[in-house]
Design an enzyme around this catalytic site. Structure first.
Site, short mmCIF file in Angstrom:
data_model
loop_
_atom_site.label_atom_id
_atom_site.label_comp_id
_atom_site.label_asym_id
_atom_site.label_seq_id
_atom_site.Cartn_x
_atom_site.Cartn_y
_atom_site.Cartn_z
N CYS B 100 -8.14 -4.04 7.11
CA CYS B 100 -7.18 -3.06 6.64
C CYS B 100 -7.90 -2.37 5.49
O CYS B 100 -8.59 -3.02 4.70
CB CYS B 100 -5.94 -3.81 6.12
SG CYS B 100 -4.66 -2.69 5.60
N ASN B 204 3.22 -1.15 5.52
CA ASN B 204 2.72 -0.38 4.37
C ASN B 204 1.63 0.63 4.75
O ASN B 204 1.03 1.24 3.88
CB ASN B 204 2.23 -1.34 3.28
CG ASN B 204 1.09 -2.23 3.75
OD1 ASN B 204 0.70 -2.16 4.91
ND2 ASN B 204 0.58 -3.06 2.87
N HIS B 205 1.35 0.79 6.02
CA HIS B 205 0.33 1.77 6.42
C HIS B 205 0.87 3.20 6.30
O HIS B 205 2.05 3.44 6.49
CB HIS B 205 -0.12 1.51 7.85
CG HIS B 205 -0.85 0.20 7.99
ND1 HIS B 205 -0.94 -0.49 9.16
CD2 HIS B 205 -1.49 -0.54 7.06
CE1 HIS B 205 -1.63 -1.59 8.96
NE2 HIS B 205 -1.96 -1.66 7.70
N GLU B 208 -1.17 9.97 3.66
CA GLU B 208 -0.55 10.76 2.58
C GLU B 208 -1.41 11.96 2.26
O GLU B 208 -2.63 11.85 2.17
CB GLU B 208 -0.45 9.92 1.29
CG GLU B 208 0.79 9.07 1.21
CD GLU B 208 1.00 8.47 -0.19
OE1 GLU B 208 1.81 7.53 -0.28
OE2 GLU B 208 0.39 8.91 -1.18
N MET B 378 4.68 5.09 -2.18
CA MET B 378 4.86 6.44 -1.65
C MET B 378 5.52 7.42 -2.63
O MET B 378 5.43 8.62 -2.46
CB MET B 378 5.58 6.42 -0.32
CG MET B 378 6.95 5.82 -0.36
SD MET B 378 7.56 5.66 1.32
CE MET B 378 9.04 4.75 1.06
N SER B 382 -1.62 7.37 -6.59
CA SER B 382 -2.72 6.50 -6.19
C SER B 382 -3.88 6.81 -7.12
O SER B 382 -3.87 7.81 -7.84
CB SER B 382 -3.13 6.78 -4.75
OG SER B 382 -2.05 6.51 -3.88
N HIS B 398 -6.65 -3.70 -4.99
CA HIS B 398 -6.57 -2.90 -3.76
C HIS B 398 -5.29 -2.09 -3.66
O HIS B 398 -5.12 -1.31 -2.73
CB HIS B 398 -6.70 -3.80 -2.53
CG HIS B 398 -5.39 -4.36 -2.04
ND1 HIS B 398 -4.53 -5.07 -2.84
CD2 HIS B 398 -4.81 -4.30 -0.82
CE1 HIS B 398 -3.47 -5.42 -2.13
NE2 HIS B 398 -3.61 -4.98 -0.91
N GLY B 401 0.57 -3.85 -5.32
CA GLY B 401 1.12 -5.20 -5.22
C GLY B 401 2.63 -5.14 -5.18
O GLY B 401 3.26 -4.36 -5.91
N LYS B 474 4.73 7.75 7.50
CA LYS B 474 4.77 6.28 7.60
C LYS B 474 5.20 5.84 9.00
O LYS B 474 5.90 6.56 9.69
CB LYS B 474 5.78 5.72 6.59
CG LYS B 474 5.26 5.72 5.18
CD LYS B 474 6.03 4.80 4.29
CE LYS B 474 5.58 3.37 4.38
NZ LYS B 474 4.33 3.07 3.72
#
Lengths: 141, 475
Positions: B100, B204-205, B208, B378, B382, B398, B401, B474
């Protein structure tokens, strides 16, 4: 646990788990299986149009449980097939034979709500508590 | 549970070896006092670090990155390295979604270029990117081709015309990790992977579209070709059902094999075998194959994103900035106790973060260090960071969390409010499942700003820039 058999989800970190119970070992296998499917499709109607057979053997009870639930994930994600009814017969050692009734996933009437990646071994339990059997697994979402 | 952790400094806390029998090394968590208090209360994630410290052949520390949270086996954010040839390799130290990872694309457009097109772009991306469960919209590939995907990774997709050589050079392992063994991947795993290439998956994939909204380090941003107001695209996906099945298959085999090797561990999910054993070698080959599938998947998704963007914006070069894996095991060389060792480094929910000067980096990034892509949630932002000192086997956080479990999110949050909140923040959301939106709501996640701040404070990474979401697709 007001019902004599059933399955509910519980929180585990960011993920979730399944807790199933019933008077017979077969019940917890059936309840956990249907509970997992329901967690993925949330109460959608599945017609028992086709029958499939599953036979499994594992080194111990918890492994049998994890592998058994893995079968549900493979049917859905690998075969595009949605189980709706199940009948389990637990055999000698750690083995089972099962019949599953369901239908091919039809995008017109079935909607996959959650992606369950896998059934983990983490904290998996299969035990007899008084008169009832209990099963617990953690899912990877 | 009373946790008596040793404070090494503001951002380093140690679980002493004596905490539980069987620990071969101490645990080391990169975190601050406040976040640690939350972890102590919850307890399980710290216990999982201590469990990981029991893996045969482990060296240094059982590390946890600043976004540590409870997983199964290794915690999310866990990094452990075992010494070759006989150290343990464990599928539970990689996770079910093998490779992932996250890929960042830079577009030639600026925020103002998209002023009235955000909604159209969201629609087009949602149409172009198959999301949700199963194989709807995936590439249909023949069995022989699937084996080539498992060996060649992203290069296979480039060969099919879905990208360029430049894309490959801007990826960890150049999107094609050596050592894949397609024969070690079960027919079941292949069946699941057969039709899912080029699909996003659920949970959570995401894909964006984001805008660079804050730059902390100009020079590093310039090296990556990113500037204030620039439109970028972030892709977060993995190896889909194929990877999940590989992990399931081999966890089962490892549970069986452990007895043969006399290995006892506190959590069966950590089951593994020596890397030099037949089971260890086979798992490694299957895991690499699944990792390559994931790189091919992100390459196909890149192609689909490019097509969608060009449909709305016209022609323009869309460049890969970098691609990271955050669930993987790799053979790497690190210095431990003054000795250079060949190690199997497991990163589960952790990103490799090579420091500047490292020979594995492409020339353009060799001076500054490896880009580290940290998706938030979302509704917020980021980050793009770069590797700094190389501590923790050169690893970093990563993501944000999770703060709430999926169940808590569902109970505590109102769906309409989540949608309204996102709309107010100017985020165009397209999602296959409204249920997933609730479970993946911003409130369900820890503050990514905090995670990144701790990572910088601990010296793991340097903060380069922040990205604000505009369109979220999503599963």
């Amino acid at each position: 646990m007001s019902e004599s058999k059933g399955c509910r989800t519980f929180d585990h970190g960011g993920d979730a788990g399944l807790f199933a119970w019933g008077p017979r070992l077969e019940d917890v296998f059936e309840q956990a299986f249907l509970g997992l499917v329901d967690y993925i499709v949330e109460g959608q109607q599945v017609r028992p149009q086709e029958e499939r057979s599953i036979r499994l053997e594992a080194p111990d009870g918890e492994s049998l449980l994890v592998e058994w639930l893995g079968e549900a994930l493979f049917l859905i994600d690998g075969e595009g097939w949605l189980p709706g009814r199940v009948k389990v017969k637990v055999g000698e050692g750690f083995s089972l034979e099962a019949k599953v009734w369901g239908e091919a996933i039809d995008p017109e009437c079935h909607w996959i709500i959650r992606d369950v990646k896998a059934v983990t071994y983490h904290g998996s339990k299969l035990l007899r508590e008084g008169d009832a059997w209990q099963a617990k697994v953690v899912l990877d979402l | 549970m009373v946790w008596d952790l040793e404070k090494l400094d503001e951002y380093r806390w140690q679980i002493p070896r004596g905490y539980k029998p069987g620990m071969l090394v101490p645990g080391l968590i990169f975190i601050d006092g406040e976040e640690l208090a939350n972890l102590k209360e919850e307890g399980q994630a710290l216990e999982q670090v201590a469990n990981a410290a029991c893996l045969p052949g482990i060296v240094g520390f059982a590390y946890a990155m600043p976004d540590i949270h409870t997983g199964y086996g290794l915690p999310i954010g866990g990094v452990v390295a075992t010494k070759l040839p006989d150290g343990l390799i464990t599928p539970g130290g990689v996770g079910y979604d093998i490779n992932c990872g996250v890929r960042l694309l830079a577009t030639p457009w600026r925020e103002e270029d998209l002023e009235d097109k955000w909604s159209d772009l969201a629609d087009e991306l949602y149409r172009a990117i198959p999301s949700g469960l199963g194989d709807k919209g995936g590439l249909k590939i023949a069995q022989g081709d699937l084996d080539r995907v498992l060996c060649q990774g992203a290069a296979w997709a480039v060969e099919q015309g879905m990208g360029s050589q430049e894309d490959l050079s801007m990826s960890e392992e150049e999107g094609e990790m050596a050592g894949a063994d397609p024969d070690a991947v079960s027919q079941r795993a292949k069946k699941r992977g057969q039709g899912q290439l080029g699909t996003l998956g659920s949970g959570n994939h995401f894909v964006e579209v984001q805008v660079v909204d804050r730059i902390y380090r100009e020079e590093e941003a310039r090296v990556m070709g990113l500037s204030q107001g620039q439109v970028v695209v972030m892709i977060h996906s993995g190896s889909r059902g194929l990877g999940h099945q590989v992990c399931s298959d081999y966890t089962r085999r490892m549970v069986e094999a452990m007895g043969r090797y006399g290995i006892k561990l506190p959590d069966r999910q950590l089951a593994g075998a020596p890397l030099s054993s037949p089971e260890g070698k086979r798992y490694f080959g299957a895991m690499v194959a699944a990792a390559n599938y994931a790189w091919a998947n992100r390459q196909v998704l890149t192609h689909r994103v490019r097509e969608a963007l060009r449909q709305v914006m016209g022609h323009g070069e869309i460049r890969v900035v970098w691609d990271v894996a955050h669930n993987i095991a790799k053979i790497e060389e690190h210095i431990v106790g003054g000795e250079e060792l060949k190690l199997c480094v497991h990163r589960k929910g952790a990103t490799r973060a090579l420091p500047g000067g490292h020979s594995l980096l492409p020339e353009v990034y060799r001076g500054m260090g490896q880009p580290v892509l940290v998706p938030g949630d979302m509704g917020s932002g980021s980050y793009v960071l770069v590797g700094n000192r190389g501590e923790g086997f050169a690893s970093a956080c990563h993501g944000a969390g999770r703060r709430l479990s999926r169940g808590e999110a569902k109970r505590l949050l109102q769906r309409d409010e989540v949608f309204a909140e996102l709309a107010e923040a100017g985020v165009e959301l397209r999602a296959a499942s409204r249920q997933v939106v609730l479970e993946e709501a911003p409130t369900a996640y820890k503050d990514v700003d905090e995670v990144v701040r701790i990572s910088e404070g601990a010296g793991l990474t340097r903060q380069v820039l922040r990205l604000a979401p505009r369109c979220v697709i999503k599963g």
